[in-house]
Motif scaffolding. Structure first.
Motif, PDB file in Angstrom:
ATOM      1  N   MET A  21       0.828  -1.207   0.000  1.00 40.84           N
ATOM      2  CA  MET A  21       0.000   0.000   0.000  1.00 40.84           C
ATOM      3  C   MET A  21       0.859   1.252   0.000  1.00 40.84           C
ATOM      4  SD  MET A  21      -3.056  -1.123   2.582  1.00 40.84           S
ATOM      5  CE  MET A  21      -3.838   0.478   2.470  1.00 40.84           C
ATOM      6  N   SER A  22       1.958   1.238   0.762  1.00 44.79           N
ATOM      7  CA  SER A  22       2.854   2.390   0.790  1.00 44.79           C
ATOM      8  C   SER A  22       3.498   2.612  -0.574  1.00 44.79           C
ATOM      9  CB  SER A  22       3.948   2.179   1.844  1.00 44.79           C
ATOM     10  OG  SER A  22       3.356   2.038   3.125  1.00 44.79           O
ATOM     11  N   LEU A  23       3.931   1.523  -1.206  1.00 44.88           N
ATOM     12  CA  LEU A  23       4.541   1.631  -2.534  1.00 44.88           C
ATOM     13  C   LEU A  23       3.527   2.184  -3.541  1.00 44.88           C
ATOM     14  CD1 LEU A  23       6.982   1.093  -4.310  1.00 44.88           C
ATOM     15  CD2 LEU A  23       6.078  -1.206  -4.711  1.00 44.88           C
TER      16      LEU A  23
ATOM     17  N   VAL B 125       3.880   5.652  -5.721  1.00 44.27           N
ATOM     18  CA  VAL B 125       3.739   5.672  -7.181  1.00 44.27           C
ATOM     19  C   VAL B 125       2.620   6.623  -7.593  1.00 44.27           C
ATOM     20  CG1 VAL B 125       3.096   4.275  -9.186  1.00 44.27           C
ATOM     21  CG2 VAL B 125       4.688   3.357  -7.472  1.00 44.27           C
ATOM     22  N   LEU B 126       1.516   6.595  -6.866  1.00 41.56           N
ATOM     23  CA  LEU B 126       0.399   7.491  -7.180  1.00 41.56           C
ATOM     24  C   LEU B 126       0.790   8.953  -7.021  1.00 41.56           C
ATOM     25  CD1 LEU B 126      -2.609   7.633  -7.910  1.00 41.56           C
ATOM     26  CD2 LEU B 126      -3.106   7.625  -5.449  1.00 41.56           C
ATOM     27  N   LEU B 127       1.514   9.260  -5.947  1.00 41.69           N
ATOM     28  CA  LEU B 127       1.946  10.646  -5.733  1.00 41.69           C
ATOM     29  C   LEU B 127       2.912  11.101  -6.834  1.00 41.69           C
ATOM     30  CD1 LEU B 127       2.449  10.644  -1.871  1.00 41.69           C
ATOM     31  CD2 LEU B 127       0.641  11.776  -3.174  1.00 41.69           C
ATOM     32  N   ILE B 128       3.827  10.230  -7.230  1.00 44.89           N
ATOM     33  CA  ILE B 128       4.766  10.572  -8.313  1.00 44.89           C
ATOM     34  C   ILE B 128       4.013  10.785  -9.621  1.00 44.89           C
ATOM     35  CG2 ILE B 128       6.660   9.691  -9.726  1.00 44.89           C
ATOM     36  CD1 ILE B 128       7.704   8.303  -7.213  1.00 44.89           C
ATOM     37  N   TRP B 129       3.011   9.939  -9.855  1.00 46.45           N
ATOM     38  CA  TRP B 129       2.230  10.040 -11.088  1.00 46.45           C
ATOM     39  C   TRP B 129       1.435  11.355 -11.114  1.00 46.45           C
ATOM     40  CZ3 TRP B 129      -3.328   8.841 -11.867  1.00 46.45           C
ATOM     41  CH2 TRP B 129      -3.679   8.845 -13.215  1.00 46.45           C
ATOM     42  N   ILE B 130       0.895  11.730  -9.964  1.00 48.28           N
ATOM     43  CA  ILE B 130       0.131  12.995  -9.884  1.00 48.28           C
ATOM     44  C   ILE B 130       1.066  14.195 -10.066  1.00 48.28           C
ATOM     45  CG2 ILE B 130      -1.142  14.472  -8.285  1.00 48.28           C
ATOM     46  CD1 ILE B 130      -2.371  11.921  -7.115  1.00 48.28           C
TER      47      ILE B 130
END
Length: 41
Positions: free
Chosen positions: A28-30, A34-39
């Motif tokens: 979940m942390s990973l 990844v979601l934050l980097i993508w945003i």
């Protein structure tokens, strides 16, 4: 005797249950990173 006690102390089901929690948190942390980097990109 200590070896025999140690073998009986970690059955497969208990080992899977112990590993399941930390692995779920790590995945979940990973995914969050990844979601934050993508945003941000």
């Amino acid at each position: 005797m200590s070896d025999h006690h140690f073998d009986g102390h970690f059955p497969e089901e208990a080992e899977q249950n112990e590993i399941g929690g930390p692995v779920l948190v790590a995945v979940m942390s990973l995914a969050l990173v990844v979601l934050l980097i993508w945003i941000a990109s």
